[in-house]
Design a protein around this motif. Structure first.
Motif, PDB file in Angstrom:
ATOM      1  N   ARG A   7       0.977  -1.191   0.057  1.00 38.04           N
ATOM      2  CA  ARG A   7      -0.017   0.128  -0.106  1.00 38.04           C
ATOM      3  C   ARG A   7       0.894   1.343  -0.007  1.00 38.04           C
ATOM      4  NH1 ARG A   7      -3.266   0.756   4.727  1.00 38.04           N
ATOM      5  NH2 ARG A   7      -3.310  -1.391   5.241  1.00 38.04           N
ATOM      6  N   TYR A   8       1.948   1.232   0.709  1.00 39.23           N
ATOM      7  CA  TYR A   8       2.902   2.256   0.787  1.00 39.23           C
ATOM      8  C   TYR A   8       3.318   2.443  -0.823  1.00 39.23           C
ATOM      9  CZ  TYR A   8       3.834   3.406   5.980  1.00 39.23           C
ATOM     10  OH  TYR A   8       3.634   3.607   7.189  1.00 39.23           O
ATOM     11  N   VAL A   9       3.729   1.444  -1.219  1.00 41.57           N
ATOM     12  CA  VAL A   9       4.591   1.722  -2.603  1.00 41.57           C
ATOM     13  C   VAL A   9       3.582   2.182  -3.430  1.00 41.57           C
ATOM     14  CG1 VAL A   9       5.863   0.553  -4.118  1.00 41.57           C
ATOM     15  CG2 VAL A   9       6.306   0.304  -2.018  1.00 41.57           C
ATOM     16  N   LYS A  10       2.228   1.638  -3.452  1.00 36.70           N
ATOM     17  CA  LYS A  10       1.548   1.741  -4.589  1.00 36.70           C
ATOM     18  C   LYS A  10       1.046   3.490  -4.480  1.00 36.70           C
ATOM     19  CE  LYS A  10      -0.014  -2.475  -6.660  1.00 36.70           C
ATOM     20  NZ  LYS A  10      -1.268  -3.539  -6.486  1.00 36.70           N
ATOM     21  N   THR A  11       0.785   3.721  -3.171  1.00 35.35           N
ATOM     22  CA  THR A  11       0.191   5.134  -2.873  1.00 35.35           C
ATOM     23  C   THR A  11       1.530   6.075  -3.415  1.00 35.35           C
ATOM     24  OG1 THR A  11      -0.980   4.457  -0.956  1.00 35.35           O
ATOM     25  CG2 THR A  11      -0.125   6.806  -0.914  1.00 35.35           C
ATOM     26  N   ALA A  12       2.981   5.882  -3.173  1.00 38.60           N
ATOM     27  CA  ALA A  12       3.893   6.679  -3.470  1.00 38.60           C
ATOM     28  C   ALA A  12       3.825   6.773  -5.151  1.00 38.60           C
ATOM     29  CB  ALA A  12       5.223   6.150  -3.348  1.00 38.60           C
ATOM     30  N   LEU A  13       3.525   5.763  -6.000  1.00 39.22           N
ATOM     31  CA  LEU A  13       3.418   5.763  -7.279  1.00 39.22           C
ATOM     32  C   LEU A  13       2.244   6.678  -7.769  1.00 39.22           C
ATOM     33  CD1 LEU A  13       4.385   1.939  -8.197  1.00 39.22           C
ATOM     34  CD2 LEU A  13       5.748   4.081  -8.357  1.00 39.22           C
ATOM     35  N   VAL A  14       1.229   6.653  -6.813  1.00 34.27           N
ATOM     36  CA  VAL A  14       0.009   7.391  -7.402  1.00 34.27           C
ATOM     37  C   VAL A  14       0.635   8.768  -7.324  1.00 34.27           C
ATOM     38  CG1 VAL A  14      -2.288   8.236  -6.806  1.00 34.27           C
ATOM     39  CG2 VAL A  14      -1.653   5.763  -6.761  1.00 34.27           C
ATOM     40  N   TYR A  15       1.104   9.417  -6.135  1.00 33.44           N
ATOM     41  CA  TYR A  15       1.572  10.737  -5.618  1.00 33.44           C
ATOM     42  C   TYR A  15       2.720  11.090  -6.972  1.00 33.44           C
ATOM     43  CZ  TYR A  15      -1.177  11.476  -1.711  1.00 33.44           C
ATOM     44  OH  TYR A  15      -2.468  11.634  -0.873  1.00 33.44           O
ATOM     45  N   PHE A  16       3.628  10.157  -7.257  1.00 32.11           N
ATOM     46  CA  PHE A  16       4.477  10.408  -8.068  1.00 32.11           C
ATOM     47  C   PHE A  16       4.123  10.971  -9.354  1.00 32.11           C
ATOM     48  CE2 PHE A  16       8.193   8.553 -10.884  1.00 32.11           C
ATOM     49  CZ  PHE A  16       8.904   9.720 -11.021  1.00 32.11           C
ATOM     50  N   ALA A  17       2.863  10.023 -10.073  1.00 29.67           N
ATOM     51  CA  ALA A  17       2.287  10.236 -11.174  1.00 29.67           C
ATOM     52  C   ALA A  17       1.476  11.550 -11.010  1.00 29.67           C
ATOM     53  CB  ALA A  17       1.153   8.989 -11.511  1.00 29.67           C
ATOM     54  N   LEU A  18       0.932  11.979  -9.899  1.00 31.76           N
ATOM     55  CA  LEU A  18       0.212  13.140  -9.878  1.00 31.76           C
ATOM     56  C   LEU A  18       1.336  14.182  -9.790  1.00 31.76           C
ATOM     57  CD1 LEU A  18      -2.817  13.789  -9.421  1.00 31.76           C
ATOM     58  CD2 LEU A  18      -2.234  13.958  -6.892  1.00 31.76           C
ATOM     59  N   LEU A  49       8.572  15.064  -3.503  1.00 30.90           N
ATOM     60  CA  LEU A  49       9.537  14.610  -2.377  1.00 30.90           C
ATOM     61  C   LEU A  49       8.780  13.849  -1.425  1.00 30.90           C
ATOM     62  CD1 LEU A  49      11.893  17.609  -2.746  1.00 30.90           C
ATOM     63  CD2 LEU A  49      11.972  15.414  -3.696  1.00 30.90           C
ATOM     64  N   ILE A  50       7.672  14.210  -0.750  1.00 31.70           N
ATOM     65  CA  ILE A  50       7.211  13.588   0.464  1.00 31.70           C
ATOM     66  C   ILE A  50       6.067  12.298   0.028  1.00 31.70           C
ATOM     67  CG2 ILE A  50       5.568  13.929   2.776  1.00 31.70           C
ATOM     68  CD1 ILE A  50       7.806  15.430   3.149  1.00 31.70           C
ATOM     69  N   GLY A  51       5.342  12.676  -0.830  1.00 27.73           N
ATOM     70  CA  GLY A  51       4.360  11.954  -1.387  1.00 27.73           C
ATOM     71  C   GLY A  51       4.905  10.677  -2.094  1.00 27.73           C
ATOM     72  N   PHE A  52       5.794  11.021  -2.864  1.00 30.71           N
ATOM     73  CA  PHE A  52       6.492   9.896  -3.619  1.00 30.71           C
ATOM     74  C   PHE A  52       7.801   9.284  -2.808  1.00 30.71           C
ATOM     75  CE2 PHE A  52       9.666   8.502  -7.038  1.00 30.71           C
ATOM     76  CZ  PHE A  52       9.223   7.355  -7.112  1.00 30.71           C
ATOM     77  N   MET A  53       8.657   9.917  -2.879  1.00 29.33           N
ATOM     78  CA  MET A  53      10.132   9.796  -2.244  1.00 29.33           C
ATOM     79  C   MET A  53       9.925   9.129  -0.919  1.00 29.33           C
ATOM     80  SD  MET A  53      13.270  11.791  -4.109  1.00 29.33           S
ATOM     81  CE  MET A  53      12.844  12.019  -5.828  1.00 29.33           C
ATOM     82  N   VAL A  54       9.484   9.947  -0.113  1.00 29.18           N
ATOM     83  CA  VAL A  54       9.436   9.729   1.353  1.00 29.18           C
ATOM     84  C   VAL A  54       8.603   8.480   1.684  1.00 29.18           C
ATOM     85  CG1 VAL A  54       8.761  10.433   3.852  1.00 29.18           C
ATOM     86  CG2 VAL A  54      10.113  11.910   2.411  1.00 29.18           C
ATOM     87  N   THR A  55       7.508   8.619   1.082  1.00 31.03           N
ATOM     88  CA  THR A  55       6.288   7.409   1.319  1.00 31.03           C
ATOM     89  C   THR A  55       7.017   6.141   0.605  1.00 31.03           C
ATOM     90  OG1 THR A  55       4.656   8.870   0.994  1.00 31.03           O
ATOM     91  CG2 THR A  55       4.081   6.669   0.831  1.00 31.03           C
ATOM     92  N   LEU A  56       7.744   6.295  -0.273  1.00 32.52           N
ATOM     93  CA  LEU A  56       8.259   5.050  -1.066  1.00 32.52           C
ATOM     94  C   LEU A  56       9.315   4.571   0.130  1.00 32.52           C
ATOM     95  CD1 LEU A  56       8.549   3.147  -3.711  1.00 32.52           C
ATOM     96  CD2 LEU A  56      10.381   4.842  -4.320  1.00 32.52           C
ATOM     97  N   ILE A  57      10.243   5.305   0.721  1.00 32.27           N
ATOM     98  CA  ILE A  57      11.340   4.914   1.514  1.00 32.27           C
ATOM     99  C   ILE A  57      10.643   4.119   2.906  1.00 32.27           C
ATOM    100  CG2 ILE A  57      12.924   5.853   3.183  1.00 32.27           C
ATOM    101  CD1 ILE A  57      13.734   7.931   0.999  1.00 32.27           C
ATOM    102  N   MET A  58       9.455   4.893   3.370  1.00 35.46           N
ATOM    103  CA  MET A  58       8.920   4.316   4.530  1.00 35.46           C
ATOM    104  C   MET A  58       8.431   2.869   4.140  1.00 35.46           C
ATOM    105  SD  MET A  58       6.791   7.569   5.882  1.00 35.46           S
ATOM    106  CE  MET A  58       7.421   8.585   6.805  1.00 35.46           C
ATOM    107  N   GLY A  59       7.613   2.707   2.930  1.00 30.04           N
ATOM    108  CA  GLY A  59       7.389   1.411   2.783  1.00 30.04           C
ATOM    109  C   GLY A  59       8.331   0.355   2.660  1.00 30.04           C
TER     110      GLY A  59
END
Ligand code: HEM
Length: 150
Positions: A7-18, A49-59
């Motif tokens: 869920r973390y990784v997919k959310t990060a990807l959605v924020y990346f696309a946005l 930076l937060i929505g994609f990178m930080v969320t991805l790192i957390m996941g």
């Protein structure tokens, strides 16, 4: 890969696309001469930076760091879940507030931006607290003392 990490990784990807779409939109605005609104630049920055990178790192950290030790009373899977909701909702609310600011320039929208930022801030501290004890050696320390290089 367990459910929460996915869920973390997919959310990060959605924020990346946005974030990418918003970046492209700002570039078009700049090319047309109107320039990108500072709130949109901020929205883009926080999405990438937060929505994609930080969320991805957390996941990835929750997924790949060593499992908590048996005697670890600090790490909590429920906090990892709370952490997910705070970073996700915080980023979304901040994005909504900053985008609205770029459209209406209404002072009340600061409340949204501040609320989103507060959730992101709390999520960051929860992550630091929760992941801390999972940064430990599970065998590599023994190999390191034997002289092996990593
Ligand atoms: C991982 C990908 C990206 C990251 C981490 C990122 C990050 C950032 C950051 C931190 C800023 C703020 C810079 C400043 O304050 O001067 C920014 C601005 C900007 N970005 Fe991105 N960006 C990414 C991808 C893109 C893409 C793909 C585009 C366009 C297609 C884009 C277009 C822009 C534009 C137009 C600005 C505003 C620049 C300005 O007004 O000075 N970005 N980006």
């Amino acid at each position: 890969m367990f459910g929460l990490a996915r869920r973390y990784v997919k959310t990060a990807l959605v924020y990346f696309a946005l974030g990418l779409v918003l970046g492209a939109w700002m570039l078009v605005q700049q090319a047309l001469g109107s320039g990108a609104h500072p709130s949109l630049v901020s929205a883009h920055t926080h999405l990438t930076l937060i929505g994609f990178m930080v969320t991805l790192i957390m996941g990835i950290a929750y997924w790949m760091f060593p499992r908590p030790a048996k005697e670890d009373m600090r790490y909590s899977p429920s906090m990892a879940e709370v952490n997910y909701w705070l970073i996700t909702v915080g980023t979304g609310v901040r994005f909504a507030g900053e985008t609205a600011q770029a459209i209406h320039q209404h002072p009340a929208e600061w409340a949204l931006v501040m609320a989103g930022a507060a959730l992101q801030l709390i999520a960051g501290f929860i992550f630091v607290w929760n992941i801390w004890t999972r940064i430990r050696s599970v065998g590599s320390q023994i190999r390191e003392t034997r002289g092996e290089k990593f």
